[in-house]
Structure formats: C-alpha cells, structure tokens
Design a protein around this motif. Structure first.
Motif, short mmCIF file in Angstrom:
data_model
loop_
_atom_site.label_atom_id
_atom_site.label_comp_id
_atom_site.label_asym_id
_atom_site.label_seq_id
_atom_site.Cartn_x
_atom_site.Cartn_y
_atom_site.Cartn_z
N ARG A 201 0.80 -1.22 0.00
CA ARG A 201 0.00 0.00 0.00
C ARG A 201 0.84 1.27 0.00
O ARG A 201 0.32 2.37 0.22
CB ARG A 201 -1.00 -0.03 1.14
N PRO A 241 0.76 5.89 7.76
CA PRO A 241 -0.46 5.08 7.72
C PRO A 241 -1.40 5.50 6.59
O PRO A 241 -1.36 6.63 6.10
CB PRO A 241 -1.10 5.34 9.09
N GLU A 242 -2.28 4.58 6.21
CA GLU A 242 -3.05 4.73 4.99
C GLU A 242 -4.02 5.90 5.01
O GLU A 242 -4.49 6.33 3.95
CB GLU A 242 -3.81 3.44 4.69
N GLY A 275 1.02 -7.17 5.66
CA GLY A 275 -0.09 -6.85 6.55
C GLY A 275 0.17 -7.05 8.02
O GLY A 275 -0.77 -7.07 8.82
N ASP A 278 -1.18 -4.11 9.92
CA ASP A 278 -2.54 -3.70 9.58
C ASP A 278 -3.51 -3.99 10.72
O ASP A 278 -3.30 -4.91 11.52
CB ASP A 278 -3.03 -4.47 8.35
N ASP A 279 -4.58 -3.25 10.76
CA ASP A 279 -5.75 -3.68 11.51
C ASP A 279 -6.15 -5.06 10.98
O ASP A 279 -6.11 -5.30 9.76
CB ASP A 279 -6.87 -2.66 11.32
N VAL A 282 -8.66 -5.24 8.14
CA VAL A 282 -8.09 -4.85 6.84
C VAL A 282 -7.26 -5.99 6.26
O VAL A 282 -7.37 -6.32 5.07
CB VAL A 282 -7.22 -3.58 6.99
N PHE A 283 -6.45 -6.62 7.11
CA PHE A 283 -5.63 -7.72 6.61
C PHE A 283 -6.49 -8.86 6.08
O PHE A 283 -6.25 -9.39 4.99
CB PHE A 283 -4.70 -8.25 7.70
N ASP A 286 -8.04 -8.34 2.70
CA ASP A 286 -7.12 -8.65 1.61
C ASP A 286 -6.93 -10.15 1.45
O ASP A 286 -6.96 -10.69 0.33
CB ASP A 286 -5.76 -7.99 1.86
#
Length: 316
Positions: A201, A241-242, A275, A278-279, A282-283, A286
């Motif tokens: 990302r 962060p995203e 990931g 990641d939260d 979210v992971f 994906d």
C-alpha cells in the motif's frame, strides 16, 4: 434469477486455483489464520493453499515490520508456535531480514536457538543480509532461504540479469513491488522461485523505501541492546499510515484481481501478502479477496468471519 442456493465448492471457491500464498501472521495472529483455514475448509470443502506463514519476534536479526510495544516471547513459546504451524503443513518463515547484521551479531544466542528449531521443523528464513546468508548456509544448509523484498529496495538497476542472479542465490526471491507493472521484465525473469507482493500500500516509486527499511533495522538492533529507539520514520512517509491517502488521487501498489490474474498468466505461482501492522479486519479483507472467489465465496465469508476477528481481539 437464482438457480443455486449452495456456495461454490472445491477449487470453484478459489480466486486463483493454481496459486500458493505466503502470508504474514507468525508470532502475531497465527491462531486466527488457522481458524480462517478451518472455517473455509468446512464452508467450501477447499483448503486455502497457504504454503508459508512469515513473521518474527522482536529479536536482533528481525528486520521486518517492527512492533515497538512487543517483547520477545520465551523460547518455549517460540518453539510451540513454529511446531504448531509446521504440523498443519505450513512452512514457518522467520523474517531475519535486518540489513545491518554484523559478524558479531551472528553470535546472538536467542536467534541461533530459533535457527536450530527451524532446522528441526523444516522451517525457513527470510533474509536481506549477505553476512547472515553465508552464516546460515554454512551451519544449516537444509534451511530454505527467501530473499526479502528489502534485498532489491536499494538496487537501482533491477534488470533481468539482476533477478536471474537473485534467483540463483536464494531458494525464493520477491519481485520489487514497482516491477510488477513491468510486463516486459516479468516475461524474462525466473518464475518458478519468484514471489509477487501484490497488496503493497505504498505508492509506486517511493523515494524513501530503502531509508525506511534501514530505520526499522536500526530500531530493532537498538531495542535488543536495551535502548528503546523510535525514529518515527513514518512521520516522513506520504502513504503510511493509509489515512494519509484519503486526500490523494494517486493509487497505491495494491493490485486488482484482474491485474493479479494477468501476472499469474505469465507463469508465476506464489503470491505474497503484507499486513503485519494492519488492523486485522483490513488484513483479512485482503487475504479473503485474494484467496476466495470474489462474486459469491468472498462476500459470504468476510462478514461471517468478521465476528471471529472481533472475538479474537477481545480475548487477546
């Protein structure tokens, strides 16, 4: 009109039936990964082909995603984790990818004990250090070694010859995320032991990628030496962060299903997912969209498994 009330079964439930996966979660949320595999097998009569599970406790040789507030588990807990994953037919990969390993660091007793266990359970390592590569090849020639994506982060000329050399030196190697858009290059590099990182990302052409990896390596070594260093490198990052991407119309390097299928049609067979920081929701979004058929299996599984994620977080 609805003709079938049943979910797809077997390989019909797979996004990419002929693909294997290398995913994160080792030493972090591996029980939840295992739970996902079990539910998917019961629901779709299909075993998600996760071949590798990677990660590392916060030890000196670790150079992957750094978990600043985590302490290293005791060696028996590490051994239990590695043996449990191996018992499920998944190869545990420990990310010993610190780029700053020196000859003196090779004496680290804790990391050497992890190596011993990996050799016993047929596990592997992910490396970015030539010093560590020579050391492990000499002591444990049977341990498979994957070249970290960090290996190619500093390389300016990632040509076909570069990837051929990387492929010959390592059992597996990762194609730089920027290069997965270069179809001409991908047609020429070795496929059998290549891994495609498809859900990065960060933005393409990130100018500080190498410096970010170096920062993680410095922080990890400092912490194992008793100094709580936090360089706060992400303060300088445009993409992570995203939430920083909310006001940007620039896409990141997370591929669509159609784009991924185009790469697999070239002959690649191993997908790698990132990931670890990641939260978990979210992971797993994906993980499921890249492993389960997108029209029926994925939307049936994700909301149902969301409850498992919430329960796992409450009990952790």
């Amino acid at each position: 009109m609805r003709n079938d009330d049943n979910l797809p079964q077997g390989v019909s439930a797979a996004t990419f039936p002929d693909t294997v996966y290398n995913v994160p979660g080792l030493f972090q949320f591996s029980p939840l990964i295992c739970r996902y595999l079990d539910y998917a097998e019961r629901k779709f009569s299909f075993r998600i082909p996760i071949k590798y599970l990677y990660g590392a406790p916060p030890v000196k040789w670790n150079g992957g995603r750094l978990l600043l507030h985590q302490t290293a588990p005791a060696l028996p807990a590490i051994e239990d984790e590695l043996r449990n994953i191996a018992s499920r037919g998944i190869i545990p990969l420990v990310t010993f990818s610190n780029v700053l390993i020196s000859e003196s660091d090779l004496k680290d007793p804790f990391c050497n004990e992890i190596l011993r266990i990996l050799d016993e359970v047929s596990g592997g390592v992910i490396l970015s250090s030539d010093v560590l590569l020579r050391y492990i090849r000499g002591r444990y020639p049977g341990i498979p070694i994957h070249a970290s994506v960090i290996m190619c982060a500093a390389e300016q000329e990632r040509t076909v010859a570069y990837y051929q050399e990387l492929s010959s030196r390592f059992d597996h190697y990762v194609v730089h995320p920027d290069d997965i858009f270069d179809i001409g290059l991908l047609r020429e590099i070795p496929c059998p032991n290549a891994e495609l990182l498809i859900n990065e990302r960060c933005f393409r052409g990130c100018p500080i990628r190498r410096e970010h990896y170096m920062s993680i390596s410095r922080e990890q070594i400092s912490r194992t030496n008793g100094i709580a260093m936090d360089e706060k490198f992400l303060n300088h990052c445009m993409a992570i962060p995203e939430h920083k991407q909310l006001d940007s119309n620039c896409r990141n390097i997370s591929l669509s299903i159609a784009e991924t299928r185009q790469l697999l049609d070239l002959g690649f067979r191993t997908i790698k997912l990132q990931g670890r920081t990641d939260d978990l929701t979210v992971f797993f979004f994906d993980l499921m969209r890249y492993t389960l058929e997108p029209e029926t299996a994925f939307p049936a599984m994700f909301p149902a498994f969301f409850c498992e994620i919430q329960d796992y977080l409450k009990r952790r």
